[in-house]
Each structure stands twice: as C-alpha cells, then as structure tokens.
Design an enzyme around this catalytic site. Structure first.
Site, PDB file in Angstrom:
ATOM      1  N   LYS A  73     -11.132  13.372   2.186  1.00 26.26           N
ATOM      2  CA  LYS A  73     -12.520  13.068   1.796  1.00 26.26           C
ATOM      3  C   LYS A  73     -12.717  11.555   1.730  1.00 26.26           C
ATOM      4  CE  LYS A  73     -15.819  14.120  -1.955  1.00 26.26           C
ATOM      5  NZ  LYS A  73     -15.968  14.828  -3.254  1.00 26.26           N
ATOM      6  N   SER A 148     -19.864  18.249  -3.555  1.00 24.77           N
ATOM      7  CA  SER A 148     -19.996  17.100  -2.680  1.00 24.77           C
ATOM      8  C   SER A 148     -18.994  17.070  -1.520  1.00 24.77           C
ATOM      9  CB  SER A 148     -19.829  15.819  -3.497  1.00 24.77           C
ATOM     10  OG  SER A 148     -18.513  15.698  -3.986  1.00 24.77           O
ATOM     11  N   SER A 172     -17.155  20.024  -7.150  1.00 24.18           N
ATOM     12  CA  SER A 172     -17.241  19.489  -5.777  1.00 24.18           C
ATOM     13  C   SER A 172     -16.174  19.986  -4.818  1.00 24.18           C
ATOM     14  CB  SER A 172     -17.217  17.961  -5.804  1.00 24.18           C
ATOM     15  OG  SER A 172     -18.494  17.474  -6.104  1.00 24.18           O
TER      16      SER A 172
END
Lengths: 495, 93
Positions: A73, A148, A172
C-alpha cells in the site's frame, strides 16, 4: 497459495522470475480497468526474483516467502520508490528509507511488484478519495473495492499480486477484504512496527496483510511482526510462525455473537452470517450470545479521536521539508483572521497554499474536525469524553474475553456499493466501519474472511465475516478463521 | 452549528487555505458530523479514567545518542528548494 508456489519454486516447476513476469503480465492486462497500482517496481522485483532463482540453482534452501510476488500500500515507505499516500502533496516524494514491515518482507526475500492505490492518507472507505482516481472492484467494475486499502485488496482479488501489505485504522484492511472477497488481517495494536508508515491516527494504525487464504495471511504476519526500536509501541514477539497453529480444529472453542448485529442486517446478509455460525456449530464450536453495551458509541468515539490524531500527524505536510511547496503569491483572505499572529506573511502563504492545493477534501475535513475538537474550550467536551468512552468500550471487551475465545460479527453491512454512491455524504461513508472500528478502539486483532456471495443486479458479490480475538492471541484468531475456510473448501469439493 | 467565521478560524489554526465554496461546505459538513457525535453525551462516564492508548505502556526510553542515517542524499533530494546542501525556506522571523 504461497505454500503451493513455494513448492513449485523449490521443485523447479517454475522460476521466481517467470512467476513475477506472469504477475506483471496480469497487471498489464487488467490494471487499466481496475487501477490497483499507483506505481510498479519491475526492475527491483526482477532483481529480487533472480536472486531467488540463483539460490535454487545453487541448491540452497529458501524461506517460504522467498520469490513470491506481492504489493505494498502506498502509505508505506519503500526506499528509492515513489510513495504518495494517494495524495498530490506527496506526488514527487521518493522515500529515503524502508518502513520496518517492508524491510522485513525484503529480508524474507519477497518480491515487491509495486505500490497500491488507497484513499488519500488512508482516509476513506472506497478508495475514491485517492488523488489519482478510484480503484474498481474486480467483481464488478461499477462498484468500489472498499477502502482505504482498495488497491491492495483489488490487486489480490484480481490475481495481480499473491499477497499485499496494507494498513487498518478503522477497518481499512477488513472492509475492502470483505468487498473484494479476500482475507484481510488487522493484527493486535503493537504486533507490527509502524515505523515508515505515513501516520494517520497513531493510537489506531496497524499494518497487516491481504491474502487469498488465512494461511497466506498467517505467513505474512510471521514475517512482519515483532519489536522494533523505531516504534516504541511495538511489542516483543517470541518468533512464532502463525501458520503452524492452523489445525483446522475448533472443537470446544467459544465463539461470541452479538444478536443485535445480526438483527440489523438485510435478509441476504443475515442468511450469509447465519450459515457461517452454522458451520462453526457443526465443527463443534460453542456459540455464545454476548453483550457489548458500549460498542454502539465506537464510531462516534473514533470520529473524535481519529481526526484529533490526524490533525496533529498531518501538520508535517506543510511544504517545508519535502513534497509539494506552493505559493501562488496572491495574498489569501485567510491571513486576516485570528490565530496567525507572529508568522511572517510570506511563510504563512506557503503553509496555506501548499495545504490548500496539496490536500483533498476528506483530508481537510478531518484535519479541521480534529483542530476544532482539540481547540481551546472544546478539548474536555470532545477529546477527553471520547477517551473515557473508549475506556468503557475496552472494559466490555475485557469482560467478554473472559467468556469467549473469539467474537464473530459481519465485516460490513452489505456487499460493495457503486462508485459515487456515498462520496458526497461523509457520514454515510463513515458508517461503513460500523463493525470494524471497535477492534481499532480496543486494539484487539481482527480478520475478515470470505463468507460467500450475495446476488445484486445479476452479479455475485462477495461478503465477509469478521472474527476478533484476544489481545496478542493471533494464534486462536487465525485457527478459527482457517477452520472455516477449510470446512467451506471441503463442502465445495463434496458438491 | 459551525458558522462560516468559525470555519475560517479553524482553517487558520490548521494552516489550510480555503475558498468561499469550501468554507460553505465545511460549515455544513462539520456541523452534521458534530451533531452526530453528540450521542456520546448519553454515555455515563462518571469516575471513568480516560485512556489514550490501549497498551498501557509508559515512557519507553533509549540512550540519547546520535546515530548516522545512511541515506542523507535521499533526504536532501526531497527538499523543495535546495541551497548549498541546505533546505531553503521563506524567512521565519
């Protein structure tokens, strides 16, 4: 999946280089539509893969994760690689060091394919807040992958990565795992060092993996966990291999459920959750109804404490040391207001303009909310009150974990929603975390596991269920998750 | 209700430049979020000690010793404006 690929590599059925190139092929074919990746690190990846292949050629032993390609990420720093956090303010930022979790994966010989898309600074539940555009759900391109960590979840779901590393502050990892039909694990707060993670809310943030199977998630966790001098909150680990605890057995295990959570669901979701509970019963687990009376305040507590921590953590993005520096040389009318005394005008313009143009709407909203809640006269009413309710929520969990080994809930209230559906209504978006956020408030480990699919507009969309475990008891959490996965697999084979 | 003046004040404290449209939008947004948060007033917090952290850890210390960071050039390259190896900023005083 990782174990299979590992065996293929050591049996010389496939080289790590070929495997890596296959994944880059898949990315080349699919990612124009899905947009899971913000940047690719092909050169580094192939270099790493070749190293592994040379070891195999020399007859050396390799670790379980060596040569297996995955993604990171884009809120986690990787040395020499662009790291944007999904924000324009870091558009040109090249990280000068590795995050500890990234470093550990590199040391374990993992191949890193690239950096994945996410909501700006990990703030959002749909990946629509990325300054670079939204990631799409691989199961239905008109829908969000969740967020997210939507890029990481979509990459694994679309076979554009074997595993992916991400972060979870309020859900997330688990919410996108549920919406994309993959496994997502948020370890206990402190289990994994946060050094090199672009901090969002430091008392909630935790790094964890996405994977196709519970065993794969366990393997990644084994590699990244442990104490780190660079993160004072990281905990000592005894060097456990979490994948060694996956016996497939849950006989006698006590699983807590909250009846009201199930009652609040749509019929389809309720059926999916009840069938999960039935599976556990069949396997000999004991289902117990539990009460968590203060958990209903979790989201409100979260939306005070988290923005407060955000407003402090994101103060560093000011155009001074790195990232975007803006000054449009027009004096903004903001400077005529209070609270700015003593700062020279030109410097002030740099701050105001850099943050005005560099940050997106949701990030600004949270910084503003936190600044308000921490400002003089409101601190007691908001921040301190929220910290007290947080203590009450944690007490509920301490009590319940004397009675049960794990808690089972839905991960989300529904499958993936449409792009654009919630983007104009911050409160609707915040409610996405209703079942996941309490694990961050209390710090317990939690995992989302695919439960099945629900038919929406002729498409079968995945949904997950969530298990929460006791503090630092990832062994039993993963054992319970893995047992369900194995029983589902058995049932499917029987059909 | 958060007024437009309050929004401007908060934005100034947070060092975020806003235009008129954003000021309007944040006034509505922040008000509705704060209204929703009001539900916390129901919770009985008499005699409850606040927690800021779940680990209960306190004061993890180490020796205050400088260590060399190997990739100094990597940091310098990120300066928005460099002069003689230093980060050039607007006048602070």
């Amino acid at each position: 999946m990782i174990r299979n690929l590992h065996n293929k590599i050591i049996n010389k059925e496939i080289t790590s280089e070929k495997l890596t190139l296959d994944y880059f092929d898949a990315i080349g074919k699919k990612d124009k539509d899905i947009f899971a990746y913000l940047s690719l690190t092909k050169e580094l990846a192939l270099e790493q893969a070749k190293k592994v292949d040379e070891k195999i050629a020399r007859g050396e032993e390799i670790g379980i994760l060596e040569g297996i390609p995955g993604a990171i990420k884009d809120v986690l720093c990787m040395e020499g690689v662009r790291t944007t956090a999904g924000s324009k303010i870091l558009d040109n930022y090249i990280a000068p060091y590795d995050a500890t979790a990234v470093k550990k994966l590199k040391e374990a010989g993992a191949v890193i394919l690239g950096k994945t898309n996410c909501d700006e600074f990990a703030m959002g539940s749909s990946t629509e807040n990325s300054a670079y555009g939204p990631t799409k759900n691989p199961h239905d391109l008109s829908r969000v992958p969740g967020g997210s960590s939507g890029g990481s979840a979509a990459a694994v779901a679309a076979d554009e990565a074997v595993w992916a590393l991400a972060t979870d502050t309020g859900g997330s990892i688990r919410q996108p795992a549920s919406l994309c039909g993959v496994v997502g694990l948020k370890p206990t707060y402190g289990r994994v060092s946060r050094y090199g993670l672009m901090a969002m809310a430091s008392s909630f943030d935790q790094i964890g993996p996405f994977a196709k199977t519970v065993e794969d998630a366990a393997i990644i966790l084994s590699e990244i966990s442990g104490r780190d001098d660079m993160d004072a909150t990281s905990a000592h680990s005894s060097g456990k291999r979490y994948e060694d605890y996956l016996t497939g057995e849950v006989k006698g295990m006590k699983i807590g459920i909250v009846k009201e959570y199930f009652d609040s669901l749509s019929e389809d979701m309720k059926k999916a959750m009840e069938s999960v509970v039935e599976s556990y019963k069949k396997m000999g687990a004991e289902i117990k109804e539990i009460q968590l009376p203060h958990s209903k305040y979790s989201l409100a507590v979260y939306y005070i404490i988290q923005p407060c921590e955000v407003s402090s953590n994101l103060a560093r993005f000011d155009g001074i040391k790195y990232g975007l520096r803006m000054d449009d040389e027009k004096d903004t009318d903001m400077a005529d207001l209070g609270g700015l005394d003593g700062t020279p005008r030109t410097l002030l313009e740099t701050y105001l303009d850099t943050r005005k143009y560099g940050l997106g709407a949701e990030v600004k909203r949270r910084i503003m909310l936190g600044t308000y809640a921490l400002s003089s006269g409101y601190y007691e009413a908001y921040y301190i009150r929220a910290q007290k309710v947080r203590a009450l929520i944690k007490k509920d969990y301490e009590r319940v974990f004397n009675e049960v080994d794990v808690i089972l809930t839905p991960t989300t209230t529904a499958p993936a929603f449409k792009l654009g559906e919630k983007v104009d209504d911050p409160l609707q978006m915040y409610l996405e975390d209703i079942f996941t956020v309490t694990a961050n408030i209390t710090g317990v480990p939690a995992i989302s596991v695919p439960a099945g699919t629900i038919k929406v507009e002729d498409k079968n969309l995945p949904v997950g269920f969530q298990l929460m475990g006791k503090w630092f008891d990832e062994e039993n959490l993963l054992r319970a998750a893995d047992a369900f996965e194995k029983s589902k697999c058995k049932n499917q084979n029987a059909k | 209700m958060i007024s437009k003046d309050e929004v401007k004040h908060i934005a100034a404290l947070a060092r975020i430049g806003l235009d008129e449209k954003e000021i309007e939008k944040f006034s509505t947004d922040l008000s509705s979020i704060l209204d929703w948060i009001e539900q916390l007033k129901e919770a009985d917090i008499e005699n409850v000690e606040p927690i800021s952290h779940i680990t209960g850890m306190e004061n993890i210390t180490r020796e205050d010793k400088a260590e060399d960071f190997e990739n100094k050039d990597g940091i310098k390259k990120m300066f928005p404006e460099e002069k003689d190896g230093y980060d050039k900023v607007k006048s602070v005083l």
